[in-house]
Design a protein around this motif. Sequence first.
Motif, PDB file in Angstrom:
ATOM      1  N   THR A 103       0.835  -1.204   0.000  1.00 26.79           N
ATOM      2  CA  THR A 103       0.000   0.000   0.000  1.00 26.79           C
ATOM      3  C   THR A 103       0.875   1.261   0.000  1.00 26.79           C
ATOM      4  N   ASP A 125       1.174  -8.145  -6.864  1.00 25.63           N
ATOM      5  CA  ASP A 125      -0.215  -8.413  -7.172  1.00 25.63           C
ATOM      6  C   ASP A 125      -0.482  -8.027  -8.627  1.00 25.63           C
ATOM      7  N   LYS A 130      -1.681  -5.569 -10.090  1.00 21.58           N
ATOM      8  CA  LYS A 130      -1.425  -4.213 -10.564  1.00 21.58           C
ATOM      9  C   LYS A 130      -0.012  -4.073 -11.090  1.00 21.58           C
ATOM     10  N   THR A 183       2.648  -5.252  -3.127  1.00 21.55           N
ATOM     11  CA  THR A 183       1.199  -5.362  -3.253  1.00 21.55           C
ATOM     12  C   THR A 183       0.578  -3.977  -3.083  1.00 21.55           C
ATOM     13  N   ARG A 184      -0.387  -3.686  -3.920  1.00 19.33           N
ATOM     14  CA  ARG A 184      -1.121  -2.409  -3.904  1.00 19.33           C
ATOM     15  C   ARG A 184      -0.151  -1.221  -4.035  1.00 19.33           C
TER      16      ARG A 184
END
Length: 419
Positions: free
Chosen positions: A262, A306, A308, A283-284
């Motif tokens: 994040t 992930d 993205k 991730t994110r």
Amino acid sequence: MKKLLFVAFFWFALAMPTEASTLQQQIDDAAPGATITVEGEHTGNFIITKPLTLLGEKGAVIHAEGSNPALTIEQTQDVVVRALAFTAKQRAVVVKDAEHIVIKDVRAKDMNIGIQVHRTKHVEIEGAIIEGPEGHYAKKGNGLALFESEDLKIHHNFITNVQDGLYIEEIKGIHVYDNTVSHSRYGTHFMHTDDGLIENNMFEHNVTGLMVMMVDGFEARHNGLRYHHALNGSGMLLYDVKNASISDNQLLENRVGLVMQTCEAIEVEGNYFEVNQTAIEATRIDDASIVRNNTFTGNILTARSDQKGLSLRANTYDDYEGIDVDEDGYGDTSYMAYSSFGQWMVRQPAYQYFVASPSVELLTKLDSQTKVEQQVLVDEKPRIMTQRRETLPRNYRQVIVGGMIVFLIGLLWKRSVRQ
């Protein structure tokens, strides 16, 4: 007469000041700005509330009495504490509501917290040696615990066997450099501390070397992060971090070199990822984050992320199989770090136990031959790794002996054929 002398001696002994009250009395009686030389051992809970220098001679030790700190500095300014050793059940040194504090060349061992700072401006902690007690880190405190303070310089300290080597929360302006932290939970733990700079530190044998959480503005450069092997361990972990620069660090032999979760606007540049199980896990991550000009050698997995994806540009990979026909230093074909097994491992960490198995290696090879629709983990212009070939000196003695052995074997073979 003897009885009278005994009674007099008894009352005189009671009236003598204790070791603790003697040192506290010196502190209380000293003029502001004075220097007090501390010799020998003292037991008590000493408090400084005026500008003062406390300078320890060789072997000077302050023992905390009970659970209170051995030394408290509060509501004052211009205090220097130098060359003292401390023992304490809970906290060795506490600083609060103060300004211009220098703590240098102190030692603390087997305490819960080494040095704790609250609501203080302009602090320098240098050359401290802090060692926690034996036992699980969950039952320990931090080496340095820093809260709600401003303008801190933390450098050349050695911290081991604590929960977090440096716990840093709500600090404005902090420079952490040339420290060594080992055998703890987190080497350094940033929380809600924007615009921190951490450089030239060594973090090794912790669960995670550097943990950065909920920070906007951060820079980590020229640090060594190595030997973090625990199931959830990593060299560096960024969680909910924005506008960070991670440059010129060496991440060696970690379960995961760098973890980003994040995060926004993260620049990962010029780092060396060597012999990690996974070099980078993301991730994110937003589209503004980029991984460029890094070197990846000896890692089982270069990167996993992930759906993205993660932007890779102009990195060097030891497993890149392309060529550089025009000799411009970049490969003529793209490098794909995508691994379907790596993607599964993001969701199921237990899969890491199958890393480097024959089936996983085959699957990774098939991945490299398959065009992935989503352009995740693809470096369109990877740098070519320059390989230096060294010509080994010939061992002529070994050549002669080997030739003689071959000659003798030939003679024996001929004789056997004739017979």
